[in-house]
Scaffold this motif. Structure first.
Motif, mmCIF file in Angstrom:
data_model
loop_
_atom_site.group_PDB
_atom_site.id
_atom_site.type_symbol
_atom_site.label_atom_id
_atom_site.label_comp_id
_atom_site.label_asym_id
_atom_site.label_seq_id
_atom_site.Cartn_x
_atom_site.Cartn_y
_atom_site.Cartn_z
ATOM 1 N N LEU A 404 0.811 -1.217 0.000
ATOM 2 C CA LEU A 404 0.000 0.000 0.000
ATOM 3 C C LEU A 404 0.845 1.267 0.000
ATOM 4 O O LEU A 404 0.331 2.365 0.249
ATOM 5 C CB LEU A 404 -0.933 -0.012 1.220
ATOM 6 N N LEU A 405 2.129 1.136 -0.287
ATOM 7 C CA LEU A 405 3.071 2.250 -0.230
ATOM 8 C C LEU A 405 2.563 3.449 -1.025
ATOM 9 O O LEU A 405 2.186 3.335 -2.189
ATOM 10 C CB LEU A 405 4.426 1.788 -0.769
ATOM 11 N N GLY A 406 2.523 4.592 -0.357
ATOM 12 C CA GLY A 406 2.157 5.837 -1.018
ATOM 13 C C GLY A 406 0.678 6.061 -1.228
ATOM 14 O O GLY A 406 0.294 7.104 -1.763
ATOM 15 N N GLU A 407 -0.153 5.132 -0.804
ATOM 16 C CA GLU A 407 -1.590 5.243 -1.054
ATOM 17 C C GLU A 407 -2.334 5.762 0.183
ATOM 18 O O GLU A 407 -2.411 5.086 1.194
ATOM 19 C CB GLU A 407 -2.166 3.871 -1.446
ATOM 20 N N TRP A 408 -2.839 6.961 0.108
ATOM 21 C CA TRP A 408 -3.789 7.497 1.081
ATOM 22 C C TRP A 408 -3.314 7.396 2.532
ATOM 23 O O TRP A 408 -4.113 7.227 3.450
ATOM 24 C CB TRP A 408 -5.145 6.810 0.915
ATOM 25 N N GLY A 409 -2.016 7.477 2.777
ATOM 26 C CA GLY A 409 -1.500 7.539 4.142
ATOM 27 C C GLY A 409 -1.540 6.240 4.910
ATOM 28 O O GLY A 409 -1.388 6.243 6.139
ATOM 29 N N HIS A 410 -1.707 5.094 4.234
ATOM 30 C CA HIS A 410 -1.830 3.813 4.944
ATOM 31 C C HIS A 410 -0.677 3.570 5.916
ATOM 32 O O HIS A 410 -0.884 3.144 7.055
ATOM 33 C CB HIS A 410 -1.895 2.658 3.947
ATOM 34 N N ARG A 411 0.552 3.787 5.454
ATOM 35 C CA ARG A 411 1.708 3.464 6.295
ATOM 36 C C ARG A 411 1.709 4.300 7.567
ATOM 37 O O ARG A 411 1.955 3.785 8.658
ATOM 38 C CB ARG A 411 2.992 3.694 5.494
ATOM 39 N N TRP A 412 1.433 5.586 7.452
ATOM 40 C CA TRP A 412 1.410 6.459 8.630
ATOM 41 C C TRP A 412 0.355 5.986 9.628
ATOM 42 O O TRP A 412 0.627 5.809 10.820
ATOM 43 C CB TRP A 412 1.149 7.906 8.222
ATOM 44 N N PHE A 413 -0.849 5.769 9.135
ATOM 45 C CA PHE A 413 -1.932 5.355 10.026
ATOM 46 C C PHE A 413 -1.658 3.983 10.638
ATOM 47 O O PHE A 413 -1.991 3.741 11.804
ATOM 48 C CB PHE A 413 -3.265 5.335 9.266
ATOM 49 N N ASP A 414 -1.050 3.077 9.875
ATOM 50 C CA ASP A 414 -0.733 1.756 10.420
ATOM 51 C C ASP A 414 0.265 1.851 11.570
ATOM 52 O O ASP A 414 0.105 1.201 12.605
ATOM 53 C CB ASP A 414 -0.162 0.848 9.324
ATOM 54 N N LEU A 415 1.306 2.638 11.386
ATOM 55 C CA LEU A 415 2.326 2.763 12.433
ATOM 56 C C LEU A 415 1.746 3.411 13.690
ATOM 57 O O LEU A 415 2.065 2.995 14.813
ATOM 58 C CB LEU A 415 3.508 3.584 11.908
ATOM 59 N N VAL A 416 0.896 4.403 13.504
ATOM 60 C CA VAL A 416 0.319 5.089 14.667
ATOM 61 C C VAL A 416 -0.662 4.183 15.405
ATOM 62 O O VAL A 416 -0.606 4.049 16.634
ATOM 63 C CB VAL A 416 -0.366 6.401 14.238
ATOM 64 N N THR A 418 -0.924 0.981 15.555
ATOM 65 C CA THR A 418 -0.334 -0.220 16.163
ATOM 66 C C THR A 418 0.786 0.116 17.147
ATOM 67 O O THR A 418 1.493 -0.782 17.609
ATOM 68 C CB THR A 418 0.215 -1.157 15.072
ATOM 69 N N ASN A 419 0.945 1.407 17.434
ATOM 70 C CA ASN A 419 1.998 1.862 18.360
ATOM 71 C C ASN A 419 3.398 1.472 17.880
ATOM 72 O O ASN A 419 4.289 1.181 18.691
ATOM 73 C CB ASN A 419 1.751 1.319 19.774
ATOM 74 N N ARG A 420 3.572 1.483 16.591
ATOM 75 C CA ARG A 420 4.864 1.118 16.014
ATOM 76 C C ARG A 420 5.593 2.323 15.427
ATOM 77 O O ARG A 420 6.718 2.180 14.935
ATOM 78 C CB ARG A 420 4.656 0.068 14.925
ATOM 79 N N ALA A 421 4.993 3.504 15.496
ATOM 80 C CA ALA A 421 5.607 4.676 14.877
ATOM 81 C C ALA A 421 6.959 4.999 15.498
ATOM 82 O O ALA A 421 7.948 5.228 14.793
ATOM 83 C CB ALA A 421 4.668 5.872 14.969
#
Length: 456
Positions: A404-416, A418-421
């Motif tokens: 999902l790289l680059g699509e609609w902020g998925h990576r940012w929201f996933d890290l936040v 799941t407390n992985r940011a």
């Protein structure tokens, strides 16, 4: 003709949503051709034009919330890709302040789309149109309203829950809790899912059908940690034979893609041949020119050997004696006829959602089976069904990132979520702290309503 006039009005409203005044985040001037509400919703074609105007307003100008901006800034804030332009440095360096460039658009523009939906829902409620027509467009408006609230609450946490077009009410509302916003989103989507037909309203997938609602519900349930509901909604979509994981990755983002669940069509008259704003923004004007958007080094290093996503969705270029990779999911800068549409919801995400939901319920083997669907398509070695759960969890996190790289902020929201940011970004980007995962509300937005509160 009346329909054409309202279509023009819809385009005008799209412009006002994009470039509206800062005096109030919902104080949008009515278009000059705006017809009275009782007339606007007395004809099915006019009502349809009003709804189509929402989709038009979401994707008719470059570098706006729903047309590349959200994806670009959150890709920079996470570890997807970053821009060489200095106006995005604060997102790249995670030094976002209430005065950071473009931040106001991430708030005011979704609320503009919501206000448009509120007007449609209110107009249809007193319309003489048939129940079937009213249900269709009300459900579409509920879906779009829920979609925008999903992003608002995940960006800014506590946000006002505006369900009226009455500016005197909406501009004095205090923020609702994230739990209240999620309850509203889920209820909206359940209502929309009930009322929307299974068939798409047109021959393309640029307006939602029942499965588009189910797909968004699956994501909402996942974020809300309702694992069984996320599994069920994702299964509803996965079981629909209209949607497929395409073997050729270069076909995924085409306007005719069978992986598409919901797309946005770019409507623009100022720049000839634009297919998507992502493609127009990222793809160089000349094939031999350098790009200005680069994949983070840590992300490049995370690809396994023979990953087709690196081969097909990234593109190398060399400048200053060094090789960089640019995102290349959207390959068309300009072209007529149009080949690509903006992909908002796509089929692959549903396997990733169901895999995570199954894993959280202790159904590890089933979770691996779903994740392997994505890995197989990418040309990777499949996970053994006895892979330990901790290893599966990390594999799922990585494949969500690369898929999902680059699509609609998925990576940012996933890290936040799941407390992985902090553990991930502090290693890949340097000094990243817990406070850096909170995006502030723009200073100009806070001036519009004394009851608004800055993100913690």
């Amino acid at each position: 003709m009346k329909t054409n006039k309202l279509y023009i009005a819809s385009l005008c409203l799209g412009a006002s949503l994009t470039f509206g005044s800062c005096d109030s985040f919902l104080d949008i001037d009515a278009p000059k051709d705006q017809v009275a509400a009782d007339l606007a919703f007395a004809d099915a074609k006019v009502a349809e034009a009003a709804m189509v105007g929402v989709y038009t307003s979401m994707n008719n100008f470059n570098n706006q919330f729903a047309s590349a901006l959200l994806s670009l800034v959150l890709a920079s804030a996470s570890d997807d890709y970053y821009s060489a332009f200095t106006t995005y440095d604060e997102y790249k360096l995670n030094t976002i302040t209430p005065n950071t460039s473009y931040l106001d658009r991430l708030w005011s523009q979704p609320y503009g789309y919501i206000n448009h939906c509120n007007k449609i829902i209110e107009g249809l409620a007193v319309s003489p149109l048939t129940d079937a027509v009213k249900k269709q467009f009300t459900a579409e408006a509920r879906f779009v309203r829920a979609f925008n609230y999903f992003y608002l609450t995940n960006l800014f946490n506590k946000v006002p829950l505006v369900t009226t077009s009455d500016i005197n009410i909406s501009n004095t509302l205090g923020p609702s809790s994230k739990e209240e916003v999620y309850a509203f989103i889920i209820n909206e989507l359940k209502l929309a899912e009930t009322d929307l037909a299974d068939a798409y309203p047109t021959s393309e997938r640029t307006r939602p059908n029942k499965k588009a609602v189910s797909a968004l519900l699956a994501r909402v349930y996942l974020y809300h940690q309702d694992w069984s509901a996320a599994e069920k909604s994702a299964s509803d979509v996965i079981g629909d034979t209209r949607y497929k994981l395409l073997d050729n990755l270069n076909d995924v983002f085409l306007r005719t893609s069978n992986e598409a669940i919901w797309q946005l069509q770019t409507v623009n008259t100022s720049t000839a041949g634009v297919n998507t704003w992502e493609g127009f923004t990222i793809v160089p004007a000349q094939p031999t020119a350098r790009a200005y958007y680069n994949i983070y080094d840590a992300t490049l290093a995370s690809y396994e050997a023979n990953d087709k996503r690196k081969e097909n969705w990234l593109k190398p270029y060399t400048t200053g004696g060094k090789t960089f990779f640019m995102p290349f999911k959207y390959k068309v800068r300009t072209n007529a006829p149009v080949l690509e549409y903006n992909m908002v919801l796509r089929f692959a995400e549903q396997y990733l959602i169901r895999s995570e939901a199954l894993l959280k319920q202790g159904k590890t083997k089933e979770a691996i089976t779903d994740l392997n669907q994505i890995r197989k398509r990418a040309g990777l070695t499949l996970l053994d069904e006895n892979t330990p759960i901790a290893q599966v969890t990390l594999a799922l996190e990585k494949d969500r990132h690369l898929e999902l790289l680059g699509e609609w902020g998925h990576r940012w929201f996933d890290l936040v979520r799941t407390n992985r940011a902090v553990p991930v970004l502090s290693q890949t980007k340097g000094n990243f702290e817990a406070a850096d995962q909170r995006i502030p509300i723009a200073a100009s937005v806070l001036l519009t309503n004394p009851k608004l509160e800055q993100n913690d």
